[in-house]
Design a protein around this motif. Sequence first.
Motif: not given
Length: 188
Positions: A62-67, A111-116, A123-127, A130-138
């Motif tokens: 089960v997917l639990t993380g990624g970097t 950051k968070t992973i929910a099975p579908k 997945v909600t991640s920190d992207l 340019k040194g700026i971090t914002k959340p993205v969900t996909f």
Amino acid sequence: MKNLKTIALAFVVALSTLAVTAQTKKIDVAKSNINWLAKKVTGQHSGTVAFKSGALVFKKNVLTGGTFVVDMTSLTATDLTGEYLGKLNGHLKSEDFFGTEKFPTSTLVFKTIAPKGNNVYTVTSDLTIKGITKPVTFDIAVKGNTASTTFNVDRTKYDIKYNSKSFFESIGDKAIYDEFELKVNLQF
């Protein structure tokens, strides 16, 4: 009795270790790819950018993380050739866009992973760009030793405002849309 307690304790430790053991699968950076698509009022450009490193983490399959670390200096258009390719690549790497001299890498951290279901996860991640971090969900689909996703990024959240109608209302047909698409294919 003392031996029985020692055996029981060893058994509990062994089971708890198995329960938290995660399997990290490093991506094959030569076989994994990121394709980008950016649109403007009068057309579009497409290209690639390469991974520097990356890994997915699984617990019991089960997917639990990624970097991931992306080599922004590898950013290139694939829809042009010659002089126009050089001009566009230079502009994309300049401060108007990704400033790759100052910011040679971008990162994505799950950051968070929910099975579908059916090996698809939201997945909600920190992207960081340019040194700026914002959340993205996909959504990401995992199949065997591959994974894939497609998602949009709003460039203006990372201080990339060049020819954005959101900031320059009278720009007319020179406007570049704020969102660009990333299509990611991973092999590990």
